[in-house]
Design a protein around this motif. Structure first.
Motif, PDB file in Angstrom:
ATOM      1  N   GLY A 116       0.778  -1.226   0.000  1.00 33.95           N
ATOM      2  CA  GLY A 116       0.000   0.000   0.000  1.00 33.95           C
ATOM      3  C   GLY A 116       0.811   1.277   0.000  1.00 33.95           C
ATOM      4  N   ILE A 117       2.129   1.194  -0.022  1.00 29.10           N
ATOM      5  CA  ILE A 117       2.958   2.405  -0.082  1.00 29.10           C
ATOM      6  C   ILE A 117       2.839   3.051  -1.454  1.00 29.10           C
ATOM      7  N   VAL A 118       2.712   4.388  -1.462  1.00 24.47           N
ATOM      8  CA  VAL A 118       2.668   5.161  -2.702  1.00 24.47           C
ATOM      9  C   VAL A 118       3.666   6.310  -2.586  1.00 24.47           C
ATOM     10  N   VAL A 119       4.588   6.395  -3.542  1.00 22.57           N
ATOM     11  CA  VAL A 119       5.567   7.482  -3.598  1.00 22.57           C
ATOM     12  C   VAL A 119       5.433   8.159  -4.956  1.00 22.57           C
ATOM     13  N   GLY A 120       5.079   9.451  -4.948  1.00 21.28           N
ATOM     14  CA  GLY A 120       4.799  10.164  -6.179  1.00 21.28           C
ATOM     15  C   GLY A 120       6.033  10.571  -6.970  1.00 21.28           C
ATOM     16  N   GLU A 121       5.795  11.025  -8.178  1.00 28.55           N
ATOM     17  CA  GLU A 121       6.853  11.301  -9.157  1.00 28.55           C
ATOM     18  C   GLU A 121       7.891  12.312  -8.682  1.00 28.55           C
ATOM     19  N   THR A 122       7.458  13.378  -8.028  1.00 25.17           N
ATOM     20  CA  THR A 122       8.398  14.442  -7.656  1.00 25.17           C
ATOM     21  C   THR A 122       8.791  14.390  -6.184  1.00 25.17           C
ATOM     22  N   ALA A 123       8.472  13.300  -5.514  1.00 25.74           N
ATOM     23  CA  ALA A 123       8.894  13.138  -4.120  1.00 25.74           C
ATOM     24  C   ALA A 123      10.416  13.055  -4.031  1.00 25.74           C
TER      25      ALA A 123
ATOM     26  N   ILE B  10       8.581   7.093   9.025  1.00 21.99           N
ATOM     27  CA  ILE B  10       7.152   7.333   8.812  1.00 21.99           C
ATOM     28  C   ILE B  10       6.414   6.015   9.032  1.00 21.99           C
ATOM     29  N   TYR B  11       5.539   6.000  10.041  1.00 19.36           N
ATOM     30  CA  TYR B  11       4.835   4.771  10.396  1.00 19.36           C
ATOM     31  C   TYR B  11       3.572   4.551   9.566  1.00 19.36           C
ATOM     32  N   ALA B  12       2.948   3.410   9.785  1.00 22.65           N
ATOM     33  CA  ALA B  12       1.909   2.875   8.903  1.00 22.65           C
ATOM     34  C   ALA B  12       0.750   3.836   8.658  1.00 22.65           C
TER      35      ALA B  12
ATOM     36  N   LYS C 250      13.062   5.494   6.812  1.00 26.31           N
ATOM     37  CA  LYS C 250      12.283   4.274   7.032  1.00 26.31           C
ATOM     38  C   LYS C 250      10.803   4.571   6.801  1.00 26.31           C
ATOM     39  N   ILE C 251      10.148   3.717   6.017  1.00 27.28           N
ATOM     40  CA  ILE C 251       8.733   3.900   5.707  1.00 27.28           C
ATOM     41  C   ILE C 251       8.005   2.568   5.907  1.00 27.28           C
ATOM     42  N   TYR C 252       6.846   2.630   6.554  1.00 29.04           N
ATOM     43  CA  TYR C 252       6.055   1.430   6.826  1.00 29.04           C
ATOM     44  C   TYR C 252       4.859   1.333   5.876  1.00 29.04           C
ATOM     45  N   GLN C 253       4.137   0.242   5.975  1.00 30.80           N
ATOM     46  CA  GLN C 253       3.055  -0.059   5.043  1.00 30.80           C
ATOM     47  C   GLN C 253       1.987   1.036   5.037  1.00 30.80           C
ATOM     48  N   GLY C 254       1.391   1.243   3.873  1.00 30.67           N
ATOM     49  CA  GLY C 254       0.270   2.163   3.743  1.00 30.67           C
ATOM     50  C   GLY C 254       0.627   3.631   3.685  1.00 30.67           C
ATOM     51  N   VAL C 255       1.899   3.972   3.707  1.00 33.79           N
ATOM     52  CA  VAL C 255       2.301   5.384   3.664  1.00 33.79           C
ATOM     53  C   VAL C 255       2.101   5.946   2.258  1.00 33.79           C
ATOM     54  N   THR C 256       1.577   7.171   2.192  1.00 35.35           N
ATOM     55  CA  THR C 256       1.418   7.875   0.927  1.00 35.35           C
ATOM     56  C   THR C 256       2.222   9.171   0.955  1.00 35.35           C
ATOM     57  N   LEU C 257       3.113   9.322  -0.014  1.00 39.06           N
ATOM     58  CA  LEU C 257       3.807  10.590  -0.249  1.00 39.06           C
ATOM     59  C   LEU C 257       3.233  11.127  -1.548  1.00 39.06           C
ATOM     60  N   GLY C 258       2.152  11.890  -1.425  1.00 38.43           N
ATOM     61  CA  GLY C 258       1.356  12.244  -2.587  1.00 38.43           C
ATOM     62  C   GLY C 258       1.263  13.735  -2.834  1.00 38.43           C
TER      63      GLY C 258
END
Length: 247
Positions: free
Chosen positions: A150-157, A195-197, A164-172
């Motif tokens: 469920g992690i999402v990391v956007g194009e310009t992030a 960044i936690y879940a 450290k990043i956990y499940q379900g994190v969105t950088l949108g």
């Protein structure tokens, strides 16, 4: 009605898998060396991208550097996950590491102004791991993903080192016009952040300061100073059932 070569997806999936194998296995590298070069040129030709041979030569020359970065990522996994038993387990069994590997490969092509093939590579690994990292994102060394689904990391992030990043994190990004496609739409995560879940961080102007911890389930649309702790407070009530009957 225009025709699209959607069968190319199968070719890209196989190419991506063998490229990943070749990056870590010397025998696979020897076995698939000719296939990878020939298939890469065929894919770029099908996508009507010129200078395929020059792009492949440049990309191939960067593979040792990509491998070095991934070895640092693997070490970060082993050091941060108490459930891991050895480095070999990271390379063979961790979906987060698999996703980062394909990201680093696809990002190298994205930097060379090849766009469709990296997106196809990222969608291949997205389907396997549930981790969606856009090949345009910029990610520093020793990146660690725990669980990952469920992690999402956007194009310009932009993500710094030792994050450290956990499940379900969105950088949108927030909802914006197509005309702003060339602008920075996704957040910057500085070095040492955790960044936690299920946390959501939105916006191109947002900066999460170095060494901060973002708790689970938070929604962030403004910058966070370095060395901060951000948490979401909620009240949980625990009380006995009446006469043992579920309420």
């Amino acid at each position: 009605m225009k025709s699209y070569n959607v069968c190319l997806k199968d070719t890209v999936n196989t190419f991506t898998k063998r490229l990943f194998y070749s990056l870590f296995d010397c025998e696979q590298e020897k076995e698939h060396q000719a296939y990878l070069g020939d298939t890469f040129l065929k894919i770029l030709s099908a996508l009507e991208i010129e200078n395929g041979e020059a792009i492949w030569k440049s990309f191939k020359a960067e593979l040792p550097e990509i491998r070095e970065k991934l070895d640092l990522d693997a070490i970060a996994f082993e050091q941060n996950d108490p459930a891991s038993h050895c480095l070999q387990e990271i390379y063979l069994a961790y979906p987060g590491f698999h996703a980062i590997s394909i990201y680093r490969l696809s990002h190298a092509l994205y930097k060379r102004d090849v766009y469709i093939l990296p997106r196809m590579m990222s969608e291949y690994i997205h389907g396997i791991t549930g981790i969606d990292i856009h090949p345009g994102a910029t990610i520093g060394e020793s990146f660690y993903i725990d669980h990952g689904t469920g992690i999402v990391v956007g194009e310009t992030a932009i993500i710094g080192k030792d994050v450290k990043i956990y499940q379900g994190v969105t950088l949108g990004g927030v909802s914006i016009s197509k005309s702003l496609a060339k602008t920075k739409r996704h957040p910057t995560i500085e070095d040492g952040v955790c960044i936690y879940a299920n946390a959501t961080v939105l916006g191109g102007d947002i900066v999460i300061g170095a060494n901060s911890t973002i708790g689970a389930n938070v929604w962030i649309t403004e910058s966070v100073p370095e060395n901060s702790l951000v948490t979401y407070q909620t009240e949980i009530k625990i009380r006995p059932k009446k006469n043992g009957i579920r309420e």
